[in-house]
Scaffold this motif. Structure first.
Motif, short mmCIF file in Angstrom:
data_model
loop_
_atom_site.label_atom_id
_atom_site.label_comp_id
_atom_site.label_asym_id
_atom_site.label_seq_id
_atom_site.Cartn_x
_atom_site.Cartn_y
_atom_site.Cartn_z
N SER A 134 29.07 -37.85 -61.77
CA SER A 134 28.83 -38.98 -61.02
C SER A 134 29.57 -39.31 -59.91
O SER A 134 29.40 -39.81 -58.91
N ILE A 135 31.11 -38.86 -60.16
CA ILE A 135 31.99 -39.36 -59.25
C ILE A 135 32.44 -38.02 -58.53
O ILE A 135 33.13 -37.32 -59.26
N PRO A 136 32.49 -38.15 -57.20
CA PRO A 136 32.93 -36.71 -56.42
C PRO A 136 34.36 -36.94 -56.31
O PRO A 136 35.17 -37.82 -56.48
N ASN A 137 34.95 -35.55 -56.39
CA ASN A 137 36.69 -35.56 -56.05
C ASN A 137 37.39 -36.06 -56.98
O ASN A 137 38.40 -36.89 -56.94
N ILE A 138 37.17 -35.94 -58.38
CA ILE A 138 38.10 -36.16 -59.33
C ILE A 138 39.17 -35.29 -59.86
O ILE A 138 38.70 -34.04 -59.63
N PRO A 139 40.33 -35.53 -60.40
CA PRO A 139 41.23 -34.60 -60.84
C PRO A 139 40.69 -34.25 -61.86
O PRO A 139 39.70 -34.74 -62.57
N PRO A 140 41.48 -33.10 -62.54
CA PRO A 140 41.12 -32.58 -63.98
C PRO A 140 40.92 -33.67 -65.06
O PRO A 140 41.73 -34.74 -64.83
N VAL A 141 40.22 -33.36 -65.72
CA VAL A 141 39.66 -34.45 -66.90
C VAL A 141 39.84 -33.81 -68.26
O VAL A 141 39.75 -32.74 -68.48
N THR A 142 40.55 -34.69 -69.15
CA THR A 142 40.67 -34.16 -70.45
C THR A 142 39.29 -34.07 -71.29
O THR A 142 38.30 -35.11 -71.26
N LEU A 143 38.79 -32.93 -72.02
CA LEU A 143 37.54 -32.76 -72.28
C LEU A 143 37.72 -32.62 -73.81
O LEU A 143 36.73 -32.76 -74.38
N GLU A 144 38.96 -32.51 -74.45
CA GLU A 144 39.03 -32.48 -75.83
C GLU A 144 38.32 -33.33 -76.87
O GLU A 144 38.77 -34.59 -76.50
N PRO A 145 37.30 -33.13 -77.47
CA PRO A 145 36.89 -34.26 -78.36
C PRO A 145 38.03 -34.90 -79.33
O PRO A 145 39.06 -34.18 -79.73
N LEU A 146 37.73 -36.09 -79.43
CA LEU A 146 38.95 -36.82 -80.25
C LEU A 146 38.57 -37.53 -81.57
O LEU A 146 37.47 -38.23 -81.44
N TYR A 147 38.98 -36.85 -82.51
CA TYR A 147 38.69 -37.38 -83.97
C TYR A 147 39.74 -38.02 -84.40
O TYR A 147 40.75 -37.37 -84.70
N MET A 148 39.33 -39.42 -84.91
CA MET A 148 40.76 -40.10 -85.21
C MET A 148 40.71 -40.45 -86.64
O MET A 148 41.72 -41.31 -87.19
N HIS A 149 39.79 -39.80 -87.48
CA HIS A 149 39.89 -40.34 -88.76
C HIS A 149 40.92 -39.77 -89.35
O HIS A 149 41.25 -40.06 -90.91
N SER A 150 41.92 -38.62 -89.05
CA SER A 150 42.75 -38.23 -89.73
C SER A 150 43.78 -37.93 -88.96
O SER A 150 43.70 -37.44 -87.59
N ASN A 151 45.36 -37.76 -89.32
CA ASN A 151 46.39 -37.56 -88.44
C ASN A 151 46.16 -36.22 -88.12
O ASN A 151 46.43 -35.66 -86.79
#
Ligand code: SF4
Length: 301
Positions: free
Chosen positions: A91-108
């Motif tokens: 949706s937004i042009p010319n953006i820098p690299p983005v974090t893509l890794e899924p984030l599961y916060m239910h355990s350390n």
């Protein structure tokens, strides 16, 4: 969600030696940017998220867009969070690299997996990533959010997603407005956990969304314990989860006073103020007359 989890994210990235740039508080310019870049059908928080990204994208080397999947075991977060990086990238042009890794916060362990992946974008030193992670966990564990200032006169549960309750622009300063009127506020974080959990367990089909469980469990627990005089639910127009939670609460609290304020980019502050005042007047009259039950006073605007 940053308002809830910023100690973790700040400490983690500081620990890696990165500079952190936060976007400014939500304002009219950010809302307009979000509306411009986001698809029409999205809810208000997602539109505003687009605005924050658009406002800051040219100042940073990469964007942390947490793809939050799970906060607790066997529960999930709204699907819009899962697709947020892709929505932004398309949706937004010319953006820098983005974090893509899924984030599961239910355990350390699962949280560390995210840190390892994202941290590798900054440093190859795994020891450094581990240390930053541990420091971030300690900082987060000693942090508490939520509001708990009940009073003897009238106390309401202020219900809604953290990114609505903690953003005074989106919620039109409702916390200050209630404080100025001498209304006590309590939020879901301060619900008695065993009772809230047991309320959720009573449902025939257990909701699998964390937001739904938290809000429904807390609202019905406060109601059961007679801790509140009413519920003010700040909802986002087009939010599927809210539409379920609001009905579930209504079904299980009978005629208990509840005001639902639906917010989108067109919501006018004057209209919200009027409904808020009418709701508080009704609560005050109810207190004065000591009316045990009211009918037909759940209001949606
Ligand atoms: S839970 Fe509702 S308000 Fe939050 S991102 Fe999903 S649709 Fe939007």
């Amino acid at each position: 969600m940053y308002s809830k989890y910023h100690p973790f994210f700040e400490n983690f990235f500081f620990g890696l030696g990165a500079d952190i740039i936060n976007s400014e508080n939500t304002n009219k310019r950010i809302l307009n940017l979000g509306v411009k870049h986001c698809v029409d059908e999205a809810c208000l928080p997602v539109k505003i998220y687009h605005g924050h990204v658009a406002s800051i994208k040219d100042q940073c080397d990469f964007l942390v867009i947490p793809r939050i999947m799970q906060i607790h075991n066997y529960e999930y977060i709204c699907p819009k969070f899962c697709g947020l990086p892709e929505m932004i990238m398309h949706s937004i042009p010319n953006i820098p690299p983005v974090t893509l890794e899924p984030l599961y916060m239910h355990s350390n362990k699962s949280l560390y997996k995210w840190c390892l992946s994202v941290g590798s974008m900054i440093t190859e030193n795994k020891r450094k990533i581990r240390d930053a992670f541990e420091h971030a966990i300690t900082a987060q564990n000693s942090f508490r959010t939520g509001i708990n200032n009940p009073n003897n006169k009238i106390t309401v549960m202020l219900a809604g997603h953290p990114y609505i309750l903690n953003d005074s622009y989106i919620n039109m300063n409702i916390i200050k407005k209630l404080n100025d009127k001498g209304i006590g506020i309590i939020t879901e974080e301060f619900a008695p956990s065993p009772l809230a959990d047991s309320q959720v367990k009573k449902l025939i089909v257990k909701p699998f969304w964390t937001f739904c469980r938290n809000l429904y469990g807390a609202a019905t627990a406060f109601y059961q314990e007679s801790k509140i005089n009413g519920i003010i639910y700040l909802s986002s127009f087009a939010c599927g989860i809210d539409s379920v939670v609001v009905d579930l609460i209504r079904l299980n609290t009978g005629d208990f006073p509840m005001l639902v304020i639906k917010l989108d980019e067109h919501t006018g502050e004057a209209g919200v103020d009027t409904r808020l005042e009418a709701f508080i007047d009704m609560l005050e009259r109810r207190m004065q007359k000591n009316i045990a039950t009211f009918s037909s006073h759940s209001t949606v605007i």
